[in-house]
Design an enzyme around this catalytic site. Structure first.
Site, PDB file in Angstrom:
ATOM      1  N   ASP A 271      -5.628  -7.657   1.138  1.00  0.00           N
ATOM      2  CA  ASP A 271      -5.532  -8.873   0.685  1.00  0.00           C
ATOM      3  C   ASP A 271      -6.651  -9.393  -0.617  1.00  0.00           C
ATOM      4  OD1 ASP A 271      -3.870  -9.590   2.752  1.00  0.00           O
ATOM      5  OD2 ASP A 271      -5.718  -9.667   4.160  1.00  0.00           O
TER       6      ASP A 271
ATOM      7  N   ASN B 291       0.866  -1.238  -0.048  1.00  0.00           N
ATOM      8  CA  ASN B 291       0.081   0.203   0.056  1.00  0.00           C
ATOM      9  C   ASN B 291       0.806   1.199   0.100  1.00  0.00           C
ATOM     10  OD1 ASN B 291       0.639   0.559   2.711  1.00  0.00           O
ATOM     11  ND2 ASN B 291      -0.745  -0.955   3.606  1.00  0.00           N
TER      12      ASN B 291
ATOM     13  N   GLU C 111       3.219   1.828   2.975  1.00  0.00           N
ATOM     14  CA  GLU C 111       4.366   0.632   2.880  1.00  0.00           C
ATOM     15  C   GLU C 111       5.340   1.091   1.954  1.00  0.00           C
ATOM     16  OE1 GLU C 111       1.902  -3.235   4.412  1.00  0.00           O
ATOM     17  OE2 GLU C 111       1.681  -2.539   2.350  1.00  0.00           O
TER      18      GLU C 111
END
Length: 192
Positions: A138, A74, A77
């Site tokens: 996910d 993301n 991150e």
């Protein structure tokens, strides 16, 4: 971290699973399953069976996932991994580091796709009422895997991932989606 014997047993069990799979997703929650050695071994097993490998992982473990086909951090991150703020510079840096395709998921701003062919695309998000973002990443990587395993290109995979993510963020907790919901989100009238 795993005891070396437990790691060996895990890899032994993964071999037949990877062999019969269409594609492999390595999803690291930073709980100790992935060491640099175990991740490299998993990637090698998948590659031996000619499987594409997608990875979503914690920034502190990034070096363990060099060699995969696609990384999907993301934005938070990705910024942490690169120390950069500009999305295009971030993508360029991740492309260089991993030598793989890169999807940077950006929540309400969609997905930025950085292909190894150096093609860049920003796929806008679908505007929805967000209830809970748990599990959206996910869901996005699972939808990406579905698309790529089906032979679709990166851009189409990103559109599918965006649509899937838009469905699950409208539900409480970590939620799943069914094909009818995905088709509806894509505005498709019939199954393909």
């Amino acid at each position: 971290p795993h005891h070396p014997e437990a790691e060996k047993e895990l890899l032994k069990k993964l071999e037949p699973i990877f062999a019969k799979s269409d594609i492999v997703i390595l999803s690291d929650y930073g709980k100790g399953v992935f060491s640099k050695q175990s991740a490299a071994a998993m990637i090698a097993i998948a590659k031996r069976h000619k499987k594409k490998v997608l990875a979503d992982f914690k920034p502190q473990n990034k070096e363990a996932f060099i060699g995969v086909d696609l990384v999907s951090p993301n934005l938070k991150e990705a910024k942490e991994m690169t120390g950069l703020e500009n999305i295009e510079e971030i993508g360029s840096e991740l492309l260089k580091y991993f030598s793989s395709d890169v999807f940077v998921t950006r929540g309400g701003d969609g997905i930025s796709v950085f292909g190894r062919d150096r093609r860049l695309q920003h796929i806008p998000a679908r505007k929805v009422s967000v209830f809970d973002i748990s599990g959206a990443g996910d869901t996005a990587i699972a939808a990406t895997a579905l698309a790529l395993a089906s032979g679709l290109d990166l851009e189409t995979a990103a559109h599918l991932a965006n649509a899937a993510g838009a469905v699950v963020v409208q539900k409480p907790g970590t939620a799943t989606l069914v094909s009818e919901e995905l088709l509806s989100a894509l505005h498709l009238d019939t199954h393909v």
